[in-house]
Design a protein around this motif. Sequence first.
Motif, mmCIF file in Angstrom:
data_model
loop_
_atom_site.group_PDB
_atom_site.id
_atom_site.type_symbol
_atom_site.label_atom_id
_atom_site.label_comp_id
_atom_site.label_asym_id
_atom_site.label_seq_id
_atom_site.Cartn_x
_atom_site.Cartn_y
_atom_site.Cartn_z
ATOM 1 N N GLU A 1 -7.636 24.488 12.050
ATOM 2 C CA GLU A 1 -6.939 23.370 11.430
ATOM 3 C C GLU A 1 -7.748 22.109 11.681
ATOM 4 N N PHE A 2 -7.898 21.288 10.648
ATOM 5 C CA PHE A 2 -8.655 20.035 10.777
ATOM 6 C C PHE A 2 -8.280 19.112 9.636
ATOM 7 N N ARG A 3 -8.655 17.852 9.800
ATOM 8 C CA ARG A 3 -8.386 16.830 8.790
ATOM 9 C C ARG A 3 -9.708 16.379 8.189
ATOM 10 N N ILE A 4 -9.732 16.177 6.880
ATOM 11 C CA ILE A 4 -10.922 15.709 6.176
ATOM 12 C C ILE A 4 -10.888 14.191 6.055
ATOM 13 N N GLY A 5 -12.010 13.549 6.382
ATOM 14 C CA GLY A 5 -12.180 12.116 6.166
ATOM 15 C C GLY A 5 -13.392 11.868 5.287
ATOM 16 N N PHE A 6 -13.478 10.682 4.734
ATOM 17 C CA PHE A 6 -14.632 10.345 3.879
ATOM 18 C C PHE A 6 -14.694 8.833 3.745
ATOM 19 N N ASP A 7 -15.906 8.271 3.925
ATOM 20 C CA ASP A 7 -16.102 6.862 3.596
ATOM 21 C C ASP A 7 -17.509 6.670 3.051
ATOM 22 N N SER A 8 -17.786 5.443 2.608
ATOM 23 C CA SER A 8 -19.029 5.204 1.884
ATOM 24 C C SER A 8 -20.259 5.221 2.779
ATOM 25 N N ARG A 9 -20.090 5.069 4.093
ATOM 26 C CA ARG A 9 -21.260 5.054 4.978
ATOM 27 C C ARG A 9 -21.589 6.453 5.491
ATOM 28 N N GLU A 10 -20.624 7.121 6.100
ATOM 29 C CA GLU A 10 -20.887 8.430 6.701
ATOM 30 C C GLU A 10 -20.696 9.580 5.727
ATOM 31 N N GLY A 11 -20.022 9.338 4.625
ATOM 32 C CA GLY A 11 -19.665 10.448 3.767
ATOM 33 C C GLY A 11 -18.565 11.269 4.408
ATOM 34 N N LEU A 12 -18.727 12.588 4.409
ATOM 35 C CA LEU A 12 -17.713 13.505 4.906
ATOM 36 C C LEU A 12 -17.620 13.472 6.429
ATOM 37 N N ALA B 1 0.843 -1.183 0.000
ATOM 38 C CA ALA B 1 0.000 0.000 0.000
ATOM 39 C C ALA B 1 0.882 1.238 0.000
ATOM 40 N N THR B 2 0.292 2.373 -0.352
ATOM 41 C CA THR B 2 1.045 3.620 -0.368
ATOM 42 C C THR B 2 1.425 4.022 1.043
ATOM 43 N N ALA B 3 2.483 4.808 1.146
ATOM 44 C CA ALA B 3 2.958 5.262 2.450
ATOM 45 C C ALA B 3 1.879 6.079 3.147
ATOM 46 N N VAL B 4 1.698 5.834 4.431
ATOM 47 C CA VAL B 4 0.678 6.523 5.218
ATOM 48 C C VAL B 4 1.346 7.617 6.028
ATOM 49 N N ARG B 5 0.836 8.822 5.898
ATOM 50 C CA ARG B 5 1.429 9.949 6.612
ATOM 51 C C ARG B 5 0.752 10.209 7.946
ATOM 52 N N HIS B 6 -0.439 9.634 8.170
ATOM 53 C CA HIS B 6 -1.175 9.867 9.411
ATOM 54 C C HIS B 6 -2.131 8.696 9.614
ATOM 55 N N PRO B 7 -2.434 8.312 10.884
ATOM 56 C CA PRO B 7 -3.348 7.178 11.106
ATOM 57 C C PRO B 7 -4.746 7.390 10.523
ATOM 58 N N LEU B 8 -5.156 8.647 10.330
ATOM 59 C CA LEU B 8 -6.496 8.920 9.816
ATOM 60 C C LEU B 8 -6.508 9.292 8.341
ATOM 61 N N SER B 9 -5.380 9.159 7.660
ATOM 62 C CA SER B 9 -5.358 9.445 6.226
ATOM 63 C C SER B 9 -6.394 8.596 5.508
ATOM 64 N N ARG B 10 -7.103 9.220 4.568
ATOM 65 C CA ARG B 10 -8.138 8.496 3.831
ATOM 66 C C ARG B 10 -7.523 7.354 3.021
ATOM 67 N N LEU B 11 -8.339 6.314 2.799
ATOM 68 C CA LEU B 11 -7.883 5.206 1.987
ATOM 69 C C LEU B 11 -7.595 5.673 0.569
ATOM 70 N N THR B 12 -6.508 5.162 0.014
ATOM 71 C CA THR B 12 -6.156 5.472 -1.365
ATOM 72 C C THR B 12 -6.655 4.361 -2.284
ATOM 73 N N ALA B 13 -6.653 4.640 -3.579
ATOM 74 C CA ALA B 13 -7.040 3.612 -4.550
ATOM 75 C C ALA B 13 -6.108 2.413 -4.468
ATOM 76 N N GLU B 14 -4.802 2.670 -4.231
ATOM 77 C CA GLU B 14 -3.839 1.568 -4.121
ATOM 78 C C GLU B 14 -4.145 0.689 -2.909
ATOM 79 N N GLU B 15 -4.565 1.310 -1.807
ATOM 80 C CA GLU B 15 -4.898 0.529 -0.622
ATOM 81 C C GLU B 15 -6.153 -0.313 -0.846
#
Length: 633
Positions: free
Chosen positions: A249-260, A8-22
């Motif tokens: 300052e904040f981090r953006i997350g996104f997934d298929s259930r909760e969205g943003l 998988a691609t290098a992760v810069r933070h535990p909450l980094s969004r999933l990448t296409a490679e992951e």
Amino acid sequence: MTATAAPATAVRHPLSRLTAEEIDAVRELVAGILTGTTRFVYVGLEEPDKAEVLGWTPGTDVDRRVRVLLLDRVTCRARDLSVSLTRRTVVRDTGVDVAPEGRVPLLPEEFAEAGELLAGDERWRAALARRGLDVGSVRAVPLTAGMYGCSEQYGRRTIRVLGFQRTGPQDVSRARPVDGLVAYLDLTRRRAIAVHDALDLPVPAERGQENAPPPAVPPARDPRRTGSTSPGGPACAVEDDVVRWAGWEFRIGFDSREGLSLHQVTHDGRSVIHRASIAEMVVPHADPFPVRSWQDYADAGEYLFGRFGTSPDPGCDCLGEMRFLDVPLADDDGRPQVVPRAVSLHEEDAGILWRHTDFSSATSRTRRQRRLVVRTSTTVGSYDYGFSWYLHLDGVVQLEVRATGLPFASTHRGAEYPCATEAGHGPGAPFHQHLFCARLDMAVDGRTNTVHEVDAVREPVSRTDPDGRAFRRRRTALTREWTAQRMADPLVDRVWHVVNPSVTNRLGQPVAYALVPEGRPVLLADESSSTHRRAAFATRHLWVTRYDPAQRYAAGDLADAGGLPAFVSGNRSLEDEDVVLWHTFGATHFPRPEDWPVMPVEVAGFRLVPVGFFDRNPALDTPPSMSSPCTPG
């Protein structure tokens, strides 16, 4: 279980969004348990515990885990997996009951095949023929069936289908209901279980054409008059999904259930919110007519509304200089599909921030409010939803949800039909609600918070107040989970303060943020109803729980699997604890003729307002606007 997968691609933070490679790596790691009929229901980041996130430093190893829900469409067996991308292995594999409760969400392909399954059913064809309709002119609209304990649902994965006539490409797809008719489909056996033909009602003649002009067309309005621009583009920096703007300052997350979702929201380095998201939403309908009495969709838990994210149209959905984030999500086959421009960021003017005229010195000063907008949109069924998080210069955080689209249509039956609006000559629009639950994992200057309910109360006439002018604030600490189930009360201007008693401002007052509700109706279905059981989270404006990483969804981990009533059953202490607020808000929609065939937006939301969090007005240093004729101060 182990497997070989591409790194998988290098992760810069535990909450980094999933990448296409992951996402691709996840599919390779579980390839050994897939069959030709296995589908990926959900693929999402398994967020680490809050303590691990807060203790993480750059360069520190983190176990990157992904939750995967699989469904075999032939056997109807569901599996719940935890996949470690770091260790390249499946670390959890458990079964999931399909019925009667705890069903995994439905798949897009299951919705898509409903029309094909019904087209060959003689009962469906005969019911349409009795109405003089050809099966090819009727669109089968599949809808989540819920779990109501009826015999047709036990041991099956079911969906319900209503029909709508569509005779031309300009017709709104759900404007002409074939009312009185509903089909139950068994998605595993791929056949109709039952077709209920309760009542033969005429199909409305009005076609609900979106482009048809109203009887009187007003003069064209210049769209440029409503624009909002940011000279030079929005003044925010975005790096690895971390946004910095005007002290925020904040981090953006996104997934298929909760969205943003927003993570680790801070102002000038001080924490405000650890995580904010929409943890569930439900759309209960009030029409008791048998073919529609079951309509109460859980758009997050059953549909996964995040996966239906739409790409905004610059110049229409959004104005001014924009920044966009693409979002990769897994499709039914576990392959990454990118939603382009799924998240947008821009600045906009929001009126006057503060002003003052001093007659003694003949001076006047005005400052304009600007806010950063973080927005996403999704289309679920006939409704479009826009979710906008606003971060203001004065420290206010606001969520605004805008609902538009097509009200669900029925056939209006006049005075005997009291739970719907006559939207046109023939079509009716049943009364319904759009209820959302925001999960607000608060962190006001740290993890030790207490929630106070604050009311405005009138003081009785007394010796010290003979004219009865006094009123005050009444504070009630919400100390246990069971008693922290609360209702809003606009008559006493009720708000809830999230207080950190261990941190004080320059006046010695504990710092706090207030949740300011709109105070509109919660769930109106009767307590004995199945809707009440399925959407129990929506029966209170506020629930408060102690932080538990396993308690993420307001209606339970899977649809019909408990949720907030179960979360608070332990009645844990909430004093000086790591608390999570669950806030129900939304709109009760009595459709108007003006809502037909496509409704103007209905707006709902809430605000988080600083109360003693700052030592003084944090927007005093806002510079005057130089792009307008306002007098600089």
